[in-house]
Motif scaffolding. Sequence first.
Motif, PDB file in Angstrom:
ATOM      1  N   GLY A  39       0.943  -0.992   0.813  1.00  0.00           N
ATOM      2  CA  GLY A  39      -0.075  -0.183  -0.066  1.00  0.00           C
ATOM      3  C   GLY A  39       1.020   1.323  -0.127  1.00  0.00           C
ATOM      4  O   GLY A  39       0.718   2.462  -1.227  1.00  0.00           O
ATOM      5  N   ALA A  40       1.986   0.996   1.152  1.00  0.00           N
ATOM      6  CA  ALA A  40       2.687   2.544   1.225  1.00  0.00           C
ATOM      7  C   ALA A  40       3.433   2.678  -0.662  1.00  0.00           C
ATOM      8  O   ALA A  40       3.404   3.788  -0.578  1.00  0.00           O
ATOM      9  N   PRO A  54      10.731   7.100   1.085  1.00  0.00           N
ATOM     10  CA  PRO A  54      11.057   6.103   1.403  1.00  0.00           C
ATOM     11  C   PRO A  54      12.716   6.511   2.534  1.00  0.00           C
ATOM     12  O   PRO A  54      13.364   7.227   1.667  1.00  0.00           O
ATOM     13  N   SER A  55      13.137   4.891   3.111  1.00  0.00           N
ATOM     14  CA  SER A  55      14.341   5.671   3.937  1.00  0.00           C
ATOM     15  C   SER A  55      14.905   6.627   4.102  1.00  0.00           C
ATOM     16  O   SER A  55      15.805   7.535   3.787  1.00  0.00           O
ATOM     17  N   TRP A  56      14.472   7.500   4.897  1.00  0.00           N
ATOM     18  CA  TRP A  56      14.434   8.929   5.631  1.00  0.00           C
ATOM     19  C   TRP A  56      15.453   8.624   6.756  1.00  0.00           C
ATOM     20  O   TRP A  56      15.411   7.517   7.608  1.00  0.00           O
ATOM     21  N   GLU A  57      16.440   9.372   6.980  1.00  0.00           N
ATOM     22  CA  GLU A  57      17.660   9.174   8.494  1.00  0.00           C
ATOM     23  C   GLU A  57      17.338  10.060   8.575  1.00  0.00           C
ATOM     24  O   GLU A  57      16.835  11.916   8.894  1.00  0.00           O
ATOM     25  N   PRO A  81       9.514  11.382   9.028  1.00  0.00           N
ATOM     26  CA  PRO A  81       9.107  11.430   8.089  1.00  0.00           C
ATOM     27  C   PRO A  81       9.146  10.504   7.298  1.00  0.00           C
ATOM     28  O   PRO A  81       8.972   9.519   5.713  1.00  0.00           O
ATOM     29  N   LEU A  82       9.303   9.082   7.943  1.00  0.00           N
ATOM     30  CA  LEU A  82       9.737   8.042   7.048  1.00  0.00           C
ATOM     31  C   LEU A  82       8.513   7.263   6.193  1.00  0.00           C
ATOM     32  O   LEU A  82       7.200   7.251   6.842  1.00  0.00           O
ATOM     33  N   ARG A 124      19.029  18.960   2.718  1.00  0.00           N
ATOM     34  CA  ARG A 124      19.154  18.241   0.774  1.00  0.00           C
ATOM     35  C   ARG A 124      17.916  17.816   0.240  1.00  0.00           C
ATOM     36  O   ARG A 124      17.728  17.589  -1.226  1.00  0.00           O
ATOM     37  N   MET A 125      16.846  16.701   1.068  1.00  0.00           N
ATOM     38  CA  MET A 125      15.497  16.017  -0.051  1.00  0.00           C
ATOM     39  C   MET A 125      14.752  17.034  -0.032  1.00  0.00           C
ATOM     40  O   MET A 125      13.860  17.370   1.246  1.00  0.00           O
ATOM     41  N   THR A 126      14.218  16.688  -0.944  1.00  0.00           N
ATOM     42  CA  THR A 126      12.232  16.808  -0.765  1.00  0.00           C
ATOM     43  C   THR A 126      11.271  16.362   0.132  1.00  0.00           C
ATOM     44  O   THR A 126      11.772  15.031   0.160  1.00  0.00           O
ATOM     45  N   ARG A 127      10.624  16.365   1.145  1.00  0.00           N
ATOM     46  CA  ARG A 127       9.833  15.926   1.807  1.00  0.00           C
ATOM     47  C   ARG A 127       8.262  15.927   1.872  1.00  0.00           C
ATOM     48  O   ARG A 127       7.753  16.858   1.630  1.00  0.00           O
ATOM     49  N   ARG A 128       7.976  14.700   1.621  1.00  0.00           N
ATOM     50  CA  ARG A 128       6.147  14.615   0.920  1.00  0.00           C
ATOM     51  C   ARG A 128       5.461  13.694   1.905  1.00  0.00           C
ATOM     52  O   ARG A 128       5.956  12.570   2.628  1.00  0.00           O
TER      53      ARG A 128
END
Length: 451
Positions: free
Chosen positions: A187-188, A293-296, A344-345, A366-370
């Motif tokens: 689903g994710a 995906p793969s947020w640290e 926000p994983l 650095r990354m965009t967070r959705r």
Amino acid sequence: MLLAYDGSQPEAARLSAEARCRQRSGSGALGEDSVAENCSPVQRGGFRFEIVDVCGMTNFARLELLRELLPPSRLDQDAASLLALVAAPCWFVTADGVVGPLLEPDGSPGNASSMANLDLLLREVSYLSGLEQLPGPFEAARALAQISVDECLMGSEGCWEQRALATSQLLEEYGVAVLPGFLGAAGAAELAAMDFGELLPAAGLPAAPGAGRGDLAALPEESPQKLLEGLDCLVVALRQLPSSLAAARLRLVEFRTCPMVSAYEAGSRYTWHLDNGKRGNGRLLTCVYYLNPSWEAASGGALRLLERSRPGASSQNRDASPEDLPSSRSPPVPRARVLAEVPPLLDTLVLFWSDEVVHEVLPPFRMTRRAISVWYLCPLLGTQHFLAGTSEPAFGRSEGDAALTVLSNLSESESNVCEDAVVWLTSAAEPSTLSWLINEGGLIIKKLKIP
Ligand SMILES: O=C(O)CCC(=O)C(=O)O
Ligand SMILES: [Fe+2]
């Protein structure tokens, strides 16, 4: 974000803003490009702070300057905040050593020559000065575990009742519940792969809450159906729990907002706020589902949740809404404690009471967070979303049926305190069902003399 002196450099912390300006521009100890171009001491609302323009400095020089301003313990612990601060072109530094990014009212990075953002800055300075942070990564992990529904409960099929029970206990105790692995991998992945079309600055959306947000958002054409079905199942299960506070609060919920998709680009944030501080937009339960995906932890972008004020305590987080900005004479915002910071994983769902839990989105690095956000609506908490046309019926009902259900469940005293909502609900319900309500003695309809 807060980077503050912890008292280990008291002599530096006590330097006045002017003295530090003089020292920095005079000595040039950090090399040519490390001298802050522009420092202007500002006195406002009982606070003295300086605005430091680091725009012309290299990242390395900014880090050097921070090393001068901050104690080593903070430099080691809070890498994500530190990196986001390094990215901001302007900082404020209070006389007692709080360092934060300077922002425009829309949450975008501020610039030292603009004074239009002074009120926002003042609010930010008061907030940050009173914020009690989690002391370190270990405590942060423990705090998050404390407000999370056990992953075992999230893994198995068909256990809405158990999930709801755990969620309800967390909502009662903390006002917040975090559900990791909410939909499961398939689903994710489906949701993460959806194309939500063009996103625009969120401050332009109808009924956008508070100031100080830098995200892009949209109410997408294509609905994230899997998520809505999951959320509705959870809310139905919550409402069926006997003697649960959550069930009681959700009693009149038949509508939710249209789902909102948001994107925070690197460096953008949403400053601290309540989603329904004035109890005017109808939001009761905030649901945020993450798509990354793969947020640290080092990527920043956490949702920072503050502790609710305890009954009788003088510290009132809930009064610290940006909608009630401190005037220049009002005292600083009282101390507030960080409850937890949620990365926000992908497939993490966060639920919290919209009128109680102060929160902020920290800038991702650095990354965009959705994320996708949905708010369940209660007519006792305002009509804004109903009137703006940004609500939709929950639980697979038609709008007319949902409206009728709310009307039939409203007590007379409740209907008295939400007359605007009753008018809207009455217009949304089918005329034939309304006459049934009248015939069966629907007090609300009679009271409003709607034929
Ligand atoms: O994306 C999040 O984690 C929360 C966003 C938020 O606070 C809001 O849209 O009101
Ligand atoms: Fe929010």
